[in-house]
Design a protein around this motif. Structure first.
Motif, short mmCIF file in Angstrom:
data_model
loop_
_atom_site.label_atom_id
_atom_site.label_comp_id
_atom_site.label_asym_id
_atom_site.label_seq_id
_atom_site.Cartn_x
_atom_site.Cartn_y
_atom_site.Cartn_z
N ARG A 1 0.99 -0.91 0.03
CA ARG A 1 0.01 0.30 -0.15
C ARG A 1 1.10 1.18 0.32
NH1 ARG A 1 -2.78 -3.49 3.09
NH2 ARG A 1 -2.06 -2.74 5.01
N ALA A 2 2.19 1.13 0.44
CA ALA A 2 2.57 2.55 0.73
C ALA A 2 4.09 2.78 -0.33
CB ALA A 2 3.62 2.10 2.08
N VAL A 3 3.76 1.29 -1.43
CA VAL A 3 4.92 1.72 -2.49
C VAL A 3 3.67 2.16 -3.81
CG1 VAL A 3 5.41 -0.14 -4.14
CG2 VAL A 3 6.42 -0.22 -1.67
N ILE A 4 2.39 1.67 -3.53
CA ILE A 4 1.25 2.37 -4.45
C ILE A 4 0.69 3.64 -4.51
CG2 ILE A 4 -0.60 2.00 -5.23
CD1 ILE A 4 -0.19 -1.48 -5.33
N ASP B 1 1.20 6.76 -6.75
CA ASP B 1 0.18 7.62 -6.98
C ASP B 1 -0.07 9.37 -6.85
OD1 ASP B 1 -0.63 5.32 -8.79
OD2 ASP B 1 -2.54 4.53 -7.09
N HIS B 2 0.52 8.97 -5.62
CA HIS B 2 -0.08 10.47 -4.44
C HIS B 2 1.56 10.51 -3.55
CE1 HIS B 2 -3.76 10.03 -6.20
NE2 HIS B 2 -4.67 9.16 -5.35
N PRO B 3 2.57 10.70 -4.24
CA PRO B 3 3.74 10.81 -3.41
C PRO B 3 3.69 11.63 -2.16
CG PRO B 3 4.45 11.60 -5.66
CD PRO B 3 2.58 10.85 -5.42
N SER C 1 3.75 12.94 3.65
CA SER C 1 2.85 13.99 4.72
C SER C 1 2.63 12.62 5.38
CB SER C 1 2.17 14.41 4.00
OG SER C 1 1.06 13.96 3.83
N MET C 2 1.87 11.08 5.47
CA MET C 2 1.21 10.59 5.98
C MET C 2 2.59 9.76 6.95
SD MET C 2 -1.92 10.71 5.92
CE MET C 2 -2.57 8.58 6.58
N GLY C 3 3.53 9.97 6.21
CA GLY C 3 4.55 9.35 7.41
C GLY C 3 5.37 8.38 6.68
N VAL C 4 5.35 8.00 5.19
CA VAL C 4 5.53 6.53 4.29
C VAL C 4 7.45 7.31 4.35
CG1 VAL C 4 6.03 5.31 2.65
CG2 VAL C 4 3.14 6.08 3.18
N HIS C 5 8.15 6.48 4.14
CA HIS C 5 9.24 6.98 4.10
C HIS C 5 10.37 7.06 2.24
CE1 HIS C 5 14.07 7.59 4.23
NE2 HIS C 5 13.87 7.78 5.27
N ALA C 6 10.01 8.22 2.18
CA ALA C 6 9.96 7.28 0.43
C ALA C 6 11.03 7.38 -0.01
CB ALA C 6 9.63 9.29 0.10
#
Length: 341
Positions: A190-193, A197-199, A204-209
Motif C-alpha cells: 500500500r505504501a509503495v503504490i 500515485d500520490h507521493p 505527509s502520512m509518514g511514508v519514508h519515500a
C-alpha cells in the motif's frame, strides 16, 4: 455465502493442477522445447522484478539488464571458481544484486524520474564493458565469455540437468511470485503504490519515500539477478555480448505487453518475449541483429495503441464481461466476486 467459500477452493485447486501440469513438462517435452519453456520461466521471474519496480512503484529503469548480468556472472563465478553448488550460487547471486541495487538506488532516487532513468541506462551500458576489463578477464573470460561444465543434479534425482534446471526455475518463480504477491497486498504494498500515485500525500502520512523506494529497487534487482543466475546455468555460458542494452529494453517491452501493475502480466509478457525471439530467429541471440529495434518498436506500438493495459488488462476485462453475463443469466443481478490479474 456458500459461493464465497467455494470460489477460493476452486481457485486453489486450479492452481495446484496448473503447477502439476507445469511440473510434468520435463517428462514430455523435447530438449529444444524444454530449453524454451525454461527461458519463459526465467523471463517471467525477471519481469516480476521489473514490474514490481516500474508497474507498482513508478520508478523507470532502463538498465535492469545489468542486474541480470550481475546475477549471471556471480552464479557462474561461484560455480566455476569457488566450486559452490549451483543451487546455492543462484540465491547468493540474487542476494548480491539485492545489496547492490539498494546501494545504487540510494543516491539516484533523489533525482527526478528522467534523471533516474538516465542513471540506470548508464549503469546498464557500462556494466558489460566491465566484464571485458583486463583486470578481471582471468575470471570472467573477457570477450570470449565463461563456459560452465554441466553440474551434477543434486539429491541423487534421476533427472537430466536440463530437466532439473527447468524444475528449479519453476520453483524459484513460484516462491518469488507468491512472496511478491504477499508483499504487495500488505502494508508495504500500500505504501509503495501510494508513493507511485500520490507521493506528496504519502510522505505527509509518514511514508519514508527514499527507504521504501530503495527497498523496492533492491528487491527488484534481486529478482532479476535470480533470473540471470538461472539463465547462466540453463545456457552454461556467460559472455558480455549477452547483456547489452537491448536486454533491458526487452524486459520493458515484456512488462508493457504483459501489463504494468499486474503480477500476472509478467507471465504473459514472458511468453510474448519468447515468441518474439522465435519470430526473429532460432535463438535469443538473433535479437542482437539489426532487426531488433524494428521488432521491438512494432510490438510496443501495437500493444500500447490497441491494449494500453497489456494482456493482463485484456484478460481482466474479458473475465469481468463473462462474469457479468453469467450473473445476468443466473438472474442474481450481482456480479460474482473476484478478479484476475
Amino acid at each position: 455465502m456458500a459461493d464465497l467459500r467455494i470460489r477460493p477452493a476452486l481457485a486453489a485447486a486450479a492452481t495446484v493442477l496448473l503447477l502439476a501440469a507445469l511440473a510434468a513438462v520435463p517428462m514430455l517435452a523435447t530438449d529444444f522445447q524444454l530449453f524454451r519453456f525454461t527461458n519463459v520461466l526465467i523471463y517471467a521471474l525477471a519481469l516480476v522484478g521489473l514490474n514490481l519496480l516500474v508497474g507498482y512503484n513508478g520508478q523507470i529503469s532502463l538498465g535492469h539488464g545489468a542486474f541480470y548480468a550481475i546475477g549471471a556472472y556471480a552464479t557462474a563465478l561461484l560455480v566455476a571458481h569457488a566450486d559452490l553448488a549451483h543451487w546455492l550460487a543462484v540465491p547468493l547471486g540474487g542476494l548480491l544484486c539485492l545489496v547492490l541495487g539498494f546501494l545504487f538506488s540510494l543516491p539516484v532516487l533523489r533525482l527526478q524520474t528522467m534523471h533516474l532513468a538516465m542513471a540506470t541506462f548508464a549503469f546498464g551500458a557500462v556494466l558489460p564493458t566491465v566484464a571485458k576489463w583486463k583486470g578481471v578477464e582471468q575470471w570472467t573470460g573477457g570477450t570470449q565469455g565463461l563456459a560452465l561444465d554441466e553440474p551434477t543434479v543434486p539429491f541423487g534425482l534421476a533427472l537430466r540437468f536440463d530437466q532439473w534446471i527447468y524444475l528449479l526455475a519453476l520453483f524459484v518463480l513460484v516462491v518469488c511470485f507468491w512472496m511478491t504477491w504477499q508483499l504487495l497486498r500488505g502494508r508495504v504494498g500500500r505504501a509503495v503504490i501510494a508513493l507511485r500515485d500520490h507521493p506528496i500525500a504519502a510522505q505527509s502520512m509518514g511514508v519514508h519515500a527514499v527507504l521504501y523506494k530503495a527497498t523496492i529497487f533492491g528487491l527488484s534487482a534481486m529478482l532479476v539477478g535470480l533470473a540471470g543466475g538461472l539463465a547462466a546455468l540453463s545456457m552454461r555460458f556467460v559472455a558480455p555480448g549477452m547483456f547489452g542494452l537491448f536486454l533491458s529494453f526487452g524486459f520493458l517491452i515484456g512488462i508493457a505487453v504483459g501489463g504494468l501493475g499486474a503480477l500476472s502480466g509478467a507471465l504473459y509478457g514472458a511468453v510474448c518475449l519468447q515468441f518474439i525471439f522465435l519470430v526473429v530467429g532460432a535463438s535469443a541471440s538473433s535479437l542482437r541483429t539489426s532487426n531488433t529495434p524494428l521488432v521491438y518498436g512494432v510490438v510496443l506500438i501495437i500493444f500500447l495503441c490497441l491494449f494500453p493495459n497489456g494482456i493482463a488488462g485484456l484478460v481482466r476485462t474479458g473475465w469481468a464481461a463473462l462474469r457479468r453475463r453469467w450473473a445476468g443469466r443466473s438472474g442474481s443481478g450481482h456480479p460474482l466476486p473476484g478478479r484476475i490479474g
